[in-house]
Design an enzyme around this catalytic site. Structure first.
Site, PDB file in Angstrom:
ATOM      1  N   HIS A  54      33.960  56.413  63.616  1.00 19.10           N
ATOM      2  CA  HIS A  54      34.846  55.723  62.671  1.00 19.10           C
ATOM      3  C   HIS A  54      36.313  56.119  62.860  1.00 19.10           C
ATOM      4  O   HIS A  54      37.078  56.203  61.895  1.00 19.10           O
ATOM      5  CB  HIS A  54      34.409  55.978  61.227  1.00 19.10           C
ATOM      6  N   ASN A 127      28.427  50.872  55.221  1.00 20.94           N
ATOM      7  CA  ASN A 127      28.762  50.027  56.368  1.00 20.94           C
ATOM      8  C   ASN A 127      28.753  48.563  55.946  1.00 20.94           C
ATOM      9  O   ASN A 127      28.461  48.237  54.792  1.00 20.94           O
ATOM     10  CB  ASN A 127      27.749  50.237  57.505  1.00 20.94           C
TER      11      ASN A 127
END
Length: 485
Positions: A54, A127
């Site tokens: 990320h 997510n």
């Protein structure tokens, strides 16, 4: 307005910011030029270790507003009344790319939220997909290594990607999501967000419920084909960042409606799927979506590094009325996320403005460490219990206790009636239209056909066959056609 004076970091005025001090005109630079040395030394240290996953992300501030009464399920104060608003910071991200990677790529998107509640910060880290590739955190480093750059070639290798998935049949469901139409969102505004994991809510009477979070975009879901994404990534690598900043600056504030699925705790043991397996969903016909509120993003950060890069989210930041479940992946993340931030940002990262509580004050016995900023009165003790009226515990757990039993050891999860790795992947495939299936097959074949080992190809094809015979046949035919070219 009077002209502001440029100073060094110690506050001394700078006489010349255009020319370094030298030994005479045209001579060598002097070591005594404190201003030059300070600027160069600071410049060398302006970057911190990027996130292992990320790394590439964008963020914005906003608020969450409760629209429906959920007090029967949770005593969380920020969800306690219809109309109540809580300040929020959101960070969206790709998973596998480095800090400078393109936004428009086929990759899951992180959907992380920090609620600045009056009972402390609540972090929800999810997510844009309701499932994930693996169900045990022990496999997470291996999974990420397979998706990131190969240590020898320095590139993402399809051999590595599909070799791992060949040995992880539980990934078939998420692979079907990723390779389908929703694998490349058109922007962060045009995708849904999910808590993905199962969490626990506890009401004022102590009743426990397991919940899954669903943030449905109010802009509508829009996605890119592989061809559109490749073109966009070449035109503007920062496409999603550009879209988010510009939309908020124009006053077109993105929003999402939060729904939850609620399962009474007593249902969990007998449910047909393991409710704590993050590779599985709960079908909506079993546990319908219940509306909770609205998330709105309406302010861009003033400084991307300070507020987006240094934003630290940890799923173990709970508030009263919300807690963890036995989800093994979640359990691993309870440790790993906070530990990653202590490595990247230091033990006092919670004192940074974007991470510090805003609607309340942190009051504990943590002291010192690198970059400690909190000042304490000289009589404030750093131990507990004490006789100096320091902060004390409440004696009331944040959530209900989880029942455990049996012997310690490395156990597989208890089986449920529909707990194979392929059933839900097949259900997802069968929900798709013919056009969606064709694009899914083409996306999978495009990567799988590049794999050099036949046995790895065959293992992956077996997973798709197990999910649905037609699914497996079509992927096999598409791979064969591409490998013949």
């Amino acid at each position: 307005m009077s002209q502001r004076v440029l100073t060094t970091e110690s506050g001394a005025p700078v006489a010349d910011n255009q020319n370094s001090a030298t030994a005479g005109a045209g001579g060598p630079i002097l070591l005594q030029d404190q201003h030059l040395l300070e600027k160069l030394a600071r410049f060398n240290r302006e970057r911190i270790p990027e996130r292992v996953v990320h790394a590439r992300g964008s963020g914005a501030y906003g608020y969450f507003e409760v629209t429906d009464d959920v007090t029967g399920f949770t005593r969380a104060d920020f969800l306690s009344a219809v109309g109540r608003r809580t300040e929020v910071f959101a960070r969206f991200s790709t998973v596998a790319g480095n800090l400078g990677a393109a936004d428009a790529v086929r990759d899951p998107r992180g959907f992380a939220l920090k609620f600045y509640t009056e009972q402390g910060n609540y972090d929800l880290v999810g997510n844009n997909t309701p499932v994930f590739f693996i169900k045990d955190p022990l496999k997470f480093p291996d999974f990420i290594h397979s998706q990131k750059r190969d240590p020898f070639t320095g590139r993402t290798e399809q051999d590595n990607v599909w070799d791992f998935w060949a040995h992880a049949p539980e990934a078939t469901h998420q692979v079907t999501w990723l390779m389908g139409d929703r694998g490349i969102p058109a922007s962060y505004r045009h995708m849904n967000g999910y808590g993905s994991h199962t969490y626990q809510w506890t009401n004022a009477e102590g009743e426990a419920f397991f919940v899954k979070y669903h943030f449905k975009t109010n802009q509508g879901v829009r996605c890119l084909s592989s061809e559109q994404a490749a073109e966009l990534a070449g035109q503007d690598a920062d496409s999603h960042q550009t879209d988010l900043v510009q939309s908020i600056e124009r006053g077109v504030n993105p929003s999402w409606t939060l729904h939850v699925q609620v399962m009474p705790a007593a249902d969990a043991a007998g449910y047909r799927f393991n409710p704590f397996d993050v590779t599985k969903v709960w079908p909506h016909k079993d546990y319908p979506l219940q509306r909770v509120g609205r998330l709105v993003l309406d302010r861009n950060p003033d400084n991307v590094f300070a507020e987006v890069e240094q934003a630290a989210f940890s799923p173990n930041n709970f508030v009263p009325g919300i807690g963890p479940s036995p989800d093994k992946m979640l359990q691993g993340r309870l440790f790993a996320y906070a530990d990653a931030h202590r490595y990247r940002l230091g033990v006092n990262h919670t004192q940074l403005a974007v991470n510090a509580p805003r609607a309340t004050t942190a009051d504990n016995y943590g002291r010192d460490g690198l970059m400690a900023t909190n000042a304490y009165p000289r009589d404030r003790k750093n131990y507990e219990p004490n006789s100096h009226h320091g902060p004390t515990e409440t004696g009331r757990p944040l959530a209900a206790p989880l029942a455990v039993g049996g012997h310690t050891g490395t156990h597989a999860a208890p089986p449920h009636t529909k707990d194979d790795d392929f059933f839900q992947a097949g259900e997802l495939y069968r929900l798709m239209s013919e056009d969606e299936r064709s694009r899914l097959v083409a996306n999978i074949a495009g990567g799988l056909s590049q794999v050099s080992r036949d046995d790895v190809v065959e293992q992956n094809l077996a997973h798709f066959h197990a999910a649905d015979p037609e699914y497996g046949r079509r992927v096999a035919e598409a791979v064969a056609a591409l490998r013949e070219d």
